[in-house]
Scaffold this motif. Structure first.
Motif, PDB file in Angstrom:
ATOM      1  N   SER A 186      28.788  50.699  70.307  1.00  0.00           N
ATOM      2  CA  SER A 186      28.298  50.400  68.975  1.00  0.00           C
ATOM      3  C   SER A 186      27.256  51.438  68.550  1.00  0.00           C
ATOM      4  O   SER A 186      26.587  52.059  69.383  1.00  0.00           O
ATOM      5  N   LYS A 187      27.122  51.599  67.251  1.00  0.00           N
ATOM      6  CA  LYS A 187      26.155  52.560  66.719  1.00  0.00           C
ATOM      7  C   LYS A 187      24.732  52.204  67.099  1.00  0.00           C
ATOM      8  O   LYS A 187      23.885  53.084  67.320  1.00  0.00           O
ATOM      9  N   LYS A 188      24.452  50.907  67.210  1.00  0.00           N
ATOM     10  CA  LYS A 188      23.097  50.488  67.573  1.00  0.00           C
ATOM     11  C   LYS A 188      22.761  50.807  69.026  1.00  0.00           C
ATOM     12  O   LYS A 188      21.594  50.718  69.424  1.00  0.00           O
ATOM     13  N   ASP A 194      18.615  52.531  75.275  1.00  0.00           N
ATOM     14  CA  ASP A 194      18.976  51.167  74.905  1.00  0.00           C
ATOM     15  C   ASP A 194      20.157  50.637  75.702  1.00  0.00           C
ATOM     16  O   ASP A 194      20.523  49.457  75.535  1.00  0.00           O
ATOM     17  N   ARG A 195      20.750  51.455  76.562  1.00  0.00           N
ATOM     18  CA  ARG A 195      21.920  51.025  77.335  1.00  0.00           C
ATOM     19  C   ARG A 195      21.853  51.558  78.767  1.00  0.00           C
ATOM     20  O   ARG A 195      22.728  52.310  79.202  1.00  0.00           O
ATOM     21  N   PRO A 196      20.872  51.172  79.525  1.00  0.00           N
ATOM     22  CA  PRO A 196      20.770  51.681  80.903  1.00  0.00           C
ATOM     23  C   PRO A 196      21.928  51.231  81.793  1.00  0.00           C
ATOM     24  O   PRO A 196      22.321  51.951  82.721  1.00  0.00           O
ATOM     25  N   GLU A 197      22.495  50.041  81.500  1.00  0.00           N
ATOM     26  CA  GLU A 197      23.608  49.572  82.322  1.00  0.00           C
ATOM     27  C   GLU A 197      24.887  50.363  82.036  1.00  0.00           C
ATOM     28  O   GLU A 197      25.831  50.308  82.830  1.00  0.00           O
ATOM     29  N   GLY A 198      24.919  51.061  80.928  1.00  0.00           N
ATOM     30  CA  GLY A 198      26.086  51.864  80.612  1.00  0.00           C
ATOM     31  C   GLY A 198      26.016  53.273  81.145  1.00  0.00           C
ATOM     32  O   GLY A 198      26.882  54.101  80.803  1.00  0.00           O
ATOM     33  N   SER A 264      30.019  45.266  75.238  1.00  0.00           N
ATOM     34  CA  SER A 264      29.430  45.610  73.957  1.00  0.00           C
ATOM     35  C   SER A 264      27.957  45.241  73.896  1.00  0.00           C
ATOM     36  O   SER A 264      27.137  45.992  73.357  1.00  0.00           O
ATOM     37  N   GLY A 265      27.584  44.095  74.446  1.00  0.00           N
ATOM     38  CA  GLY A 265      26.187  43.674  74.425  1.00  0.00           C
ATOM     39  C   GLY A 265      25.290  44.506  75.319  1.00  0.00           C
ATOM     40  O   GLY A 265      24.092  44.639  75.035  1.00  0.00           O
ATOM     41  N   LYS A 266      25.861  45.073  76.370  1.00  0.00           N
ATOM     42  CA  LYS A 266      25.062  45.862  77.315  1.00  0.00           C
ATOM     43  C   LYS A 266      25.150  47.369  77.061  1.00  0.00           C
ATOM     44  O   LYS A 266      24.494  48.134  77.773  1.00  0.00           O
ATOM     45  N   GLY A 267      25.942  47.773  76.109  1.00  0.00           N
ATOM     46  CA  GLY A 267      26.073  49.203  75.841  1.00  0.00           C
ATOM     47  C   GLY A 267      26.986  49.920  76.810  1.00  0.00           C
ATOM     48  O   GLY A 267      26.944  51.160  76.889  1.00  0.00           O
ATOM     49  N   ILE A 268      27.830  49.188  77.518  1.00  0.00           N
ATOM     50  CA  ILE A 268      28.793  49.810  78.425  1.00  0.00           C
ATOM     51  C   ILE A 268      30.026  50.187  77.596  1.00  0.00           C
ATOM     52  O   ILE A 268      30.557  49.342  76.864  1.00  0.00           O
TER      53      ILE A 268
END
Length: 289
Positions: A186-188, A194-198, A264-268
């Motif tokens: 996602s753009k956010k 903002d996405r360390p798990e990804g 999507s919620g975790k930025g993966i």
């Protein structure tokens, strides 16, 4: 004198009648008018009952068939266009039949490659041989270079704006670095913080589809790598920037809605499914033409 004038006026008023009216009053003239009207009615009846064949000058189509008359004038552009429409439509329909046969065989070939077990990616890949292994499942091991990550976009997914994450995979000694399309975010979640798990660290195994380089269409703007803006995946350009081979691997995952929402919620990055996604609308085009 006055009385004589009044007598003359009364006499003129009572004695003078229009000639036609006076003639009609006569029985002999009335008989003549009746005979004339009867004759007119007979002529009208003969006129309405008259047939074309009663005229000796009339010729039927059988007696004198129609002939094509050449006027000597050139045909206008409108008539030429009308004559070309069915020819062009037939040619386009024939071409779409050939395209349908080609696309059907191509999809069948790719689907046959998908059902085969994945191959280990060779240490060095010949870019000219990638077309022979397009849509072939492969796997390889290495370390993702998140410091060289490139975001391609914008790309829409389920009505949400985002990017495609492209990361070089640095493999072991003697092996080349390749480009991995990890999927959509996602753009956010654009910033890595903002996405360390990804951002998996250490050695990882990537399984995906070996794909041919993308082709840019005329409506897509050029990439601006100096500004970190990539509008389409230019494999040659990205490989040169990261010191990789121009090899493009699309990471795959099992299509699971729960997994999609979790990623999507975790930025993966949400990877693609292992399937052929080529459009085949040539049947509709055939009926259209």
């Amino acid at each position: 004198m006055r009385s004589i004038f009044s007598v003359l006026q009364r006499t003129a008023a009572t004695s003078w009648q229009p000639p036609i009216a006076a003639s009609i009053r006569g029985p002999r003239m009335a008989f003549k008018l009746d005979s004339i009207c009867a004759r007119c009615r007979r002529q009208q009846i003969r006129f309405y009952n008259k047939q074309l064949a009663d005229d000796p000058r009339w010729l039927s189509v059988v007696d004198q068939p129609a002939q094509i008359v050449r006027t000597g004038r050139k045909h206008g552009p409108g008539l030429i266009i009308l004559a070309l429409i069915p020819i062009i439509s037939f040619a386009l329909g024939t071409w779409q039949i050939q395209r349908l046969d080609w696309k059907t065989k191509l999809i069948a070939k790719y689907e046959d490659r998908l059902v085969r077990p994945p191959l280990p990616l060779p240490p060095q890949i010949d870019p000219d041989a990638i077309s022979e292994f397009d849509y072939r499942r492969v796997y390889t091991t290495g370390r993702l270079r998140h410091d060289q990550e490139m975001l391609v976009g914008p790309r829409m997914r389920e009505g949400e704006d985002g990017f495609i994450v492209v990361t070089p995979l640095e493999r072991g000694e003697g092996e080349s670095t390749v480009l991995v399309n990890r999927g959509w975010i996602s753009k956010k979640m654009k910033d890595q913080k903002d996405r360390p798990e990804g951002l998996p660290q250490g050695e990882v195994t990537v399984e995906g589809l070996l794909r041919e380089p993308w082709k840019k269409n005329m409506f897509t703007p050029d990439n601006k790598p100096e500004d970190g803006k990539f509008y389409f995946p230019d494999v040659e350009q990205m490989a040169e920037l990261t010191g990789s081979q121009p090899v493009w691997i699309e990471e795959t995952m099992i299509a699971d809605m729960v997994e999609w929402y979790n990623r999507s919620g975790k930025g993966i990055p949400i990877a693609r499914g292992a399937e052929v996604n080529l459009r085949n609308n040539h049947s509709q085009y055939i009926f259209t033409w």
